[in-house]
Design an enzyme around this catalytic site. Structure first.
Site, short mmCIF file in Angstrom:
data_model
loop_
_atom_site.label_atom_id
_atom_site.label_comp_id
_atom_site.label_asym_id
_atom_site.label_seq_id
_atom_site.Cartn_x
_atom_site.Cartn_y
_atom_site.Cartn_z
CD GLU A 183 10.38 -6.23 -0.83
OE1 GLU A 183 9.54 -5.32 -1.33
OE2 GLU A 183 11.17 -6.96 -1.31
CE1 TYR B 211 6.83 -6.72 -1.57
CE2 TYR B 211 5.01 -5.49 -0.64
CZ TYR B 211 6.37 -5.60 -0.90
OH TYR B 211 7.18 -4.41 -1.05
#
Lengths: 297, 392
Positions: free
Chosen positions: B186, B98
């Protein structure tokens, strides 16, 4: 005494020749603010309400002394105007601009923190000490809202501030100083950073904060109370108790996502710290009386 | 403003962040053709702005062209308003990481977050394994420095080639974040392959609304909004949220509108829409009223307490709107602030009872939704002054 601004504060107005700038400069003087000079590039030699206008902040400060800068400058030029004021040594700045690009708002706050300056805003009406002085846009002549008194107010909102302040007055109180930190996601000054000023102000008996969903400013207030930075009574009203997750209710900072920034968590933090939280505007007066030990009438 | 995944990935490519081979398709045929070119297996992904696509069955793996056809058909017909799908090569990965960049308002810096636990919602990781989230604040003026990349890469267990590639991805994401004026950039998951390659499996990019004037390339179309009315409101510059209840809010100021929204719920009422016509929009009474009435609400509730937004101008706009639009539902008006005396006179002259108390106005509006659920054509009997447009 008061917080941030009083009759002795000498104010420079950037963007003084625009319609908002000239209109509210007149009213800032009307309440008693010392406006010493104005700045609009290309307009030196003009006057607004008898106040001389200069091309740049530096040129204005060669002729006048100023403690604070009031910016009536459009959002996309606000970074430039704030840095110009900081560069000239001004350490108190209020910007009303609604729509400052977010990453520029971050740079403005960073510059303020690095230089020990206080930038209030954007997306705010400004700061007012009723009966004395103001930097910004307040219809101070509406007595049932801007009555002088002993309650400090900090807010993220505009119209809601009028609503809540009217309730403070209806409850038999008045306002010492009202600081609109503004509705942006990255305000130049945060609630908790103003608390020491209200703590030190002998004219302030208690503080009302007008918060809303999103961000962490209300939680920081709770921390300041628990840490003993602020020990006067504090009453809070928070908008967005029933707001659904994932929707941005108006203000840029006002969103609940991933379970963070809910009003519920803010209320819990504030109540734990000893604050009184009003569930509706009409309860503000009663809670102030309770908080100040004057019974609930 | 949130962008679709395929748009985020267009920005990733420009910044040198590797993404899977893929193709955007607006029809089932295009999806099949795309899969034929890419080679199976592929993943067919609905292009929607809401999260939770996987759980909703809107991301489907397909091993053959026939499966691609079925997947695309299923997604287009799922009733979620999907207009485009992204057909992508299914990446065989070893790990899912992530990586995100956002802003940290209190420190006034950017916040880089990374985790070895990619592929799930980061909020879930934060709740269950907070120690698995690495955080670094980064000054906007210095930007990402080599030490940031190094520190995060080693902590993620990346070394050698993997570490170098991570630095390139992080620098690329920073470039996207800054040049697009993003509030969030993101990558989740960020695939790590056996060959130490890093590939962006998904992309989220949210552009700061206040910076959109610098980005005409991101001009949103109707499919970015929750309803056609919301899109119309956007084009007018009027803040608007779509709900499906009874009371149409036409208020001024984000905080006050949100408070009125709360008060309606306290009283047991429901909201049809949230609309703000304060601030720079206070002269747009007619347009605001049109948008509200398009929801066919049981009541329009107007509450303001303006400073710059002059009450008299707002009242005048509302009276004009009522005369022009002749609404069939009651209008409840509580307009205060600068110019309020004049505003009350304007409303009274037009036959609208001016209210002065927000909570009273809310109670009356909620009561109307119960008493007059069939949208009566005249002011209810027993109420001395007609406060509805239909009677004008």
């Amino acid at each position: 005494m008061s917080v941030f601004i009083d009759r002795n504060t000498r104010v420079l107005v950037q963007g003084i020749t625009g319609s908002e700038g000239s209109f509210w400069t007149k009213h800032m003087r009307g309440i008693g603010t010392q406006v010493v000079a104005g700045v609009t590039p290309g307009k030196e030699g003009q006057e607004v309400e008898g106040i001389p206008v200069y091309h740049t902040v530096r040129r204005a400060l060669r002729e006048h002394e100023a403690d604070a800068a009031m910016l009536f400058v459009p959002p996309r030029f606000t970074l430039d105007a704030v840095f110009e004021a900081l560069d000239s040594g001004i350490r108190k700045i209020v910007t009303i601009a609604d729509g400052i690009p977010l990453q520029e708002a971050v740079q403005i706050r960073r510059a303020a923190l690095s230089s020990g300056a206080r930038v209030i805003g954007g997306n705010t009406s400004g700061v007012i000490t009723p009966g004395k002085a103001m930097m910004g846009m307040f219809p101070y002549w509406i007595e049932r809202v801007y009555k002088p008194g002993t309650i400090g107010v900090m807010t993220r909102s505009g119209s809601l501030t009028n609503e809540i302040t009217a309730m403070i007055v209806r409850g038999g109180f008045g306002v010492s100083t009202l600081v609109g930190v503004g509705g942006d996601a990255v305000p130049g000054t945060r609630f908790a950073e103003m608390l020491p000023d209200f703590q030190a102000d002998p004219d302030t008996e208690a503080v009302v904060i007008i918060g809303e969903l999103g961000g962490t400013m209300e939680e920081e207030v709770a921390e300041a109370m628990e840490g003993g930075v602020f020990t006067k009574p504090l009453v809070a009203f928070l908008a967005g108790r029933t707001a659904p997750e994932g929707k941005r209710m108006g203000h840029a900072g006002a969103i609940v996502s991933g379970g963070k920034g809910t009003v519920k968590s803010k209320i819990a933090a504030l109540e734990r710290a000893g604050a009184y939280v009003a569930d509706r505007p009409s309860r503000i007066g009663e809670l102030l009386r309770t908080a100040l030990g004057r019974g609930t009438v | 403003m949130k962008l679709f995944e395929y748009q985020a990935k267009e920005q990733f490519i420009k910044a040198g962040i590797p993404i899977p081979e893929g193709q955007v398709a607006s029809t089932v045929e295009e999806a099949v053709q795309g899969a034929e070119r890419i080679g199976s297996p592929v993943v067919v992904k609905a292009q929607l702005l809401q999260g939770g696509r996987g759980k909703a069955g809107l991301i489907r793996k397909a091993n053959t062209l026939e499966e691609v056809r079925k997947a695309a058909e299923g997604i287009f017909q799922a009733g979620k308003g999907v207009r485009k799908v992204l057909v992508e090569q299914a990446v065989p990965f070893k790990r899912e990481l992530y990586l995100s960049i956002t802003l940290e308002p209190a420190n006034a810096k950017a916040l880089v977050m990374a985790s070895s636990e990619g592929g799930v919602e980061i909020e879930q990781v934060a709740a269950e394994q907070p120690e698995k989230i690495l955080q670094y604040t980064v000054d906007l003026s210095s930007g990402i420095l080599p030490f940031h990349s190094r520190s995060i890469a080693y902590d993620l267990g990346l070394e050698g080639e993997g570490s170098k590639r991570f630095a390139a991805v992080l620098e690329g994401l920073w470039k996207v974040f800054r040049t697009c004026d993003a509030e969030l950039a993101e990558i989740n998951p960020l695939f790590l392959t056996d060959g130490q390659a890093l590939i962006a499996g998904d992309g989220k990019l949210s552009i700061d609304d206040n910076s959109l004037f610098r980005h005409p390339e991101f001009e949103p179309g109707p499919d970015y909004f929750e309803s056609p009315i919301a899109y119309e409101a956007y084009k007018e510059g009027i803040p608007y949220l779509q709900f499906d209840g009874d009371i149409s809010l036409m208020c001024a100021g984000a905080g006050l509108t949100t408070t009125v929204y709360d008060l309606i719920h306290y009283e047991g009422g429901t909201v049809a829409n949230y609309l703000e016509f304060g601030g720079p929009n206070y002269r747009k009474g007619l347009r605001a009223m049109e948008l509200c009435l398009a929801n066919n609400p049981k009541v329009v509730l107007i509450v303001s307490f303006g400073t710059i937004a002059r009450a008299d101008v707002m009242a005048q706009g509302i009276v004009e709107a009522i005369q022009k639009l002749n609404p069939s539902c009651p209008i409840v008006a509580c307009i205060r602030g600068t110019g309020e005396e004049e505003a009350q006179k304007i409303l009274k002259d037009a036959g609208i009872e001016p209210l002065f108390d927000t909570e009273e106005a809310v109670r009356i509006a909620v009561r109307y939704t119960r008493e007059f659920s069939d949208a009566p054509a005249t002011q209810p009997a027993g109420d001395p002054s007609p406060s509805r447009g239909g009677s004008l």
